[in-house]
Design an enzyme around this catalytic site. Structure first.
Site, PDB file in Angstrom:
ATOM      1  N   TRP A 157       0.825  -1.213   0.000  1.00  0.00           N
ATOM      2  CA  TRP A 157       0.000   0.000   0.000  1.00  0.00           C
ATOM      3  C   TRP A 157       0.857   1.260   0.000  1.00  0.00           C
ATOM      4  CZ3 TRP A 157      -0.564  -4.213   3.152  1.00  0.00           C
ATOM      5  CH2 TRP A 157       0.102  -4.183   4.381  1.00  0.00           C
ATOM      6  N   ARG A 158       2.174   1.093   0.094  1.00  0.00           N
ATOM      7  CA  ARG A 158       3.038   2.270  -0.011  1.00  0.00           C
ATOM      8  C   ARG A 158       3.501   2.489  -1.449  1.00  0.00           C
ATOM      9  NH1 ARG A 158       6.635   1.789   5.548  1.00  0.00           N
ATOM     10  NH2 ARG A 158       4.943   2.484   6.906  1.00  0.00           N
ATOM     11  N   GLU A 199      -5.403   0.523   5.814  1.00  0.00           N
ATOM     12  CA  GLU A 199      -5.456   1.030   7.192  1.00  0.00           C
ATOM     13  C   GLU A 199      -6.525   0.312   8.009  1.00  0.00           C
ATOM     14  OE1 GLU A 199      -3.373   2.747   8.696  1.00  0.00           O
ATOM     15  OE2 GLU A 199      -2.186   3.535   7.063  1.00  0.00           O
ATOM     16  N   GLN A 206      -5.573  -3.876  14.492  1.00  0.00           N
ATOM     17  CA  GLN A 206      -5.560  -5.121  15.283  1.00  0.00           C
ATOM     18  C   GLN A 206      -4.935  -6.302  14.549  1.00  0.00           C
ATOM     19  OE1 GLN A 206      -7.143  -4.780  18.288  1.00  0.00           O
ATOM     20  NE2 GLN A 206      -8.756  -3.302  17.990  1.00  0.00           N
ATOM     21  N   GLY A 214     -10.706 -11.544  11.314  1.00  0.00           N
ATOM     22  CA  GLY A 214     -11.334 -11.181  12.590  1.00  0.00           C
ATOM     23  C   GLY A 214     -11.897  -9.761  12.584  1.00  0.00           C
ATOM     24  N   TYR A 215     -12.558  -9.408  13.683  1.00  0.00           N
ATOM     25  CA  TYR A 215     -13.161  -8.075  13.823  1.00  0.00           C
ATOM     26  C   TYR A 215     -13.956  -7.711  12.556  1.00  0.00           C
ATOM     27  CZ  TYR A 215      -9.825  -7.911  17.621  1.00  0.00           C
ATOM     28  OH  TYR A 215      -9.107  -8.191  18.744  1.00  0.00           O
ATOM     29  N   TYR A 224      -7.595   8.175  13.810  1.00  0.00           N
ATOM     30  CA  TYR A 224      -6.367   7.588  13.261  1.00  0.00           C
ATOM     31  C   TYR A 224      -6.492   7.358  11.746  1.00  0.00           C
ATOM     32  CZ  TYR A 224      -3.019   4.360  11.576  1.00  0.00           C
ATOM     33  OH  TYR A 224      -2.074   3.793  10.770  1.00  0.00           O
ATOM     34  N   ASP A 243      -1.844   6.149  16.355  1.00  0.00           N
ATOM     35  CA  ASP A 243      -2.267   4.805  16.767  1.00  0.00           C
ATOM     36  C   ASP A 243      -1.429   4.380  17.971  1.00  0.00           C
ATOM     37  OD1 ASP A 243       0.207   4.214  15.751  1.00  0.00           O
ATOM     38  OD2 ASP A 243      -0.462   2.648  14.384  1.00  0.00           O
ATOM     39  N   CYS A 303      10.943   1.052  18.383  1.00  0.00           N
ATOM     40  CA  CYS A 303      10.450   1.403  19.727  1.00  0.00           C
ATOM     41  C   CYS A 303       9.380   0.371  20.103  1.00  0.00           C
ATOM     42  CB  CYS A 303       9.885   2.825  19.710  1.00  0.00           C
ATOM     43  SG  CYS A 303       9.689   3.504  21.362  1.00  0.00           S
ATOM     44  N   CYS A 340      17.666   3.948  16.950  1.00  0.00           N
ATOM     45  CA  CYS A 340      16.554   4.908  16.863  1.00  0.00           C
ATOM     46  C   CYS A 340      17.055   6.278  16.391  1.00  0.00           C
ATOM     47  CB  CYS A 340      15.901   5.041  18.239  1.00  0.00           C
ATOM     48  SG  CYS A 340      14.602   6.285  18.267  1.00  0.00           S
TER      49      CYS A 340
HETATM   50  S1  SF4 Z   1      15.231   6.145  22.100  1.00  0.00           S
HETATM   51 FE1  SF4 Z   1      13.790   5.748  20.470  1.00  0.00          FE
HETATM   52  S2  SF4 Z   1      13.452   3.528  20.591  1.00  0.00           S
HETATM   53 FE2  SF4 Z   1      14.369   4.153  22.527  1.00  0.00          FE
HETATM   54  S3  SF4 Z   1      12.624   4.536  23.867  1.00  0.00           S
HETATM   55 FE3  SF4 Z   1      13.198   6.488  22.941  1.00  0.00          FE
HETATM   56  S4  SF4 Z   1      11.877   6.685  21.166  1.00  0.00           S
HETATM   57 FE4  SF4 Z   1      11.836   4.537  21.774  1.00  0.00          FE
END
Ligand code: SF4
Length: 349
Positions: free
Chosen positions: A18-19, A31, A36, A75-76, A114, A132, A186, A197
């Site tokens: 979808w991208r 989306e 879920q 589901g859902y 969202y 989200d 994350c 990150c």
């Molecule tokens: S540094 Fe980045 S991955 Fe680590 S907790 Fe913070 S936002 Fe999340």
């Protein structure tokens, strides 16, 4: 922060079907499916759905049985019913054109903040956030936010914060960067991969070594557990008895094997069958199964009943295994019992 995230996204974005499109219908569908449900599960469903119903007009006119079959296993199911209601709204209120703004999208059935933000920003470039669970987690850790992540007030303030920072030139990319960061780096369970990150230098939770403390969540209420006895009833022509669930509530309008409340012993089952005038020639105990819904779980025992005569009542049908596969959508909650009749069919051939 936005610049860091967008630059990271441009070189690390997940390659998802979808991208590769700007078609708002395809983006909207993805989306809804992704709510879920995991990306890997959604991909084959996404292709199959678009092939069968390639545009809003086709979706608006589709038979309910086809919709349920295309969604079977995801589901859902209220998602797909709302999707069709919204498609009908698009046809009648917007001349078949999907509305282009977040505010207009919010008028469509099944579209909340969202989804409206995601479609408006990705397909139409509107500078609105799409918040989200993944995005909430990232923001909550980055700010070391104390509020309960599940509270509407925290969600609203997160949305407002992101709204004020939305770049006019690439809002869709920023939203998708946040989604990807939450989905791949994350992470919700275990330790996030902070070393990879792009915003680690701006993250308060990381600076304090408190990643595990965020997001803050109130303890969940225990899920209600419901015991059922599932009856897989086969007539002498090899057909199985199915019944349709009510058209509102959990798993509305889907098909199922007859189910009785409680876990019945063989003696209790025999008594119940006699009252219902069902006379099985053979009874076999089936394995137990469990299915977890969001707020509820089914604890199931099951019996296979081989009956010379089966008379369907209102809302019931007799169906072969092939018909069950092709026409009668069932919830994955009953997969264990469906698997049994599939296996039985294979043993007989
Ligand atoms: S540094 Fe980045 S991955 Fe680590 S907790 Fe913070 S936002 Fe999340």
């Amino acid at each position: 922060m936005n610049q860091l995230l967008v630059s990271w996204y441009r070189q690390a974005a997940r390659d998802l079907p979808w991208r590769r499109t700007r078609d708002p219908y395809a983006i909207w569908l993805s989306e809804i499916m992704l709510q879920q449900t995991r990306v890997e599960t959604v991909i084959p469903y996404y292709y199959r759905f678009l092939e069968a119903l390639p545009n809003v007009a086709a979706l608006a006119e589709a038979e309910e049985a086809l919709l349920h079959k295309l969604w079977e296993g995801l589901g859902y199911y209220s998602r797909v019913r709302n999707l069709q209601k919204a498609a009908k709204q698009v046809m009648t209120l917007y001349g078949g054109q999907i509305p282009t703004t977040c505010d207009q999208l919010l008028n469509l059935c099944g579209i909340g903040d969202y989804t409206a933000g995601a479609v408006a920003s990705i397909a139409f470039g509107e500078a609105v956030p799409a918040v989200d669970g993944n995005v909430l987690r990232v923001v909550s850790r980055q700010l070391a936010a104390e509020g309960d992540i599940l509270s509407p007030a925290v969600r609203r303030s997160c949305r407002q914060l992101l709204l004020e920072q939305m770049p006019a030139d690439c809002p869709g990319e920023l939203n998708q960067a946040l989604m990807d960061l939450g989905a791949t780096i994350c992470l919700p369970n275990g330790f996030p991969k902070c070393e990879s990150c792009p915003i680690s230098g701006l993250c308060l939770a990381r600076e304090r070594g408190q990643q595990q403390l965020f997001p803050v969540k109130s303890p969940k209420k225990a899920r209600e557990s419901k015991p059922y006895t599932v009856l897989v009833i086969q007539d002498e022509q090899g057909r199985f008895l199915l019944r349709q669930r009510p058209d509102t509530g959990l798993l509305a309008s889907l098909w199922e094997f007859p189910m009785l409340e409680g876990h019945l012993t063989r003696a209790e089952l025999t008594g119940t069958l006699t009252k219902q005038d069902i006379q099985p020639a053979r009874i076999q105990t089936l394995r137990k199964a469990r299915h977890i819904f969001t707020h509820l779980e089914w604890e199931m025992t099951g019996y296979f009943l081989s009956c010379p005569q089966v008379k369907p009542r209102d809302g019931e049908v007799l169906a072969t295994w092939e018909q069950i596969q092709q026409q009668y959508a069932m919830s994955s909650a009953l997969d264990s019992y469906r698997q049994f009749i599939k296996q039985q069919g294979e043993d007989e051939t």
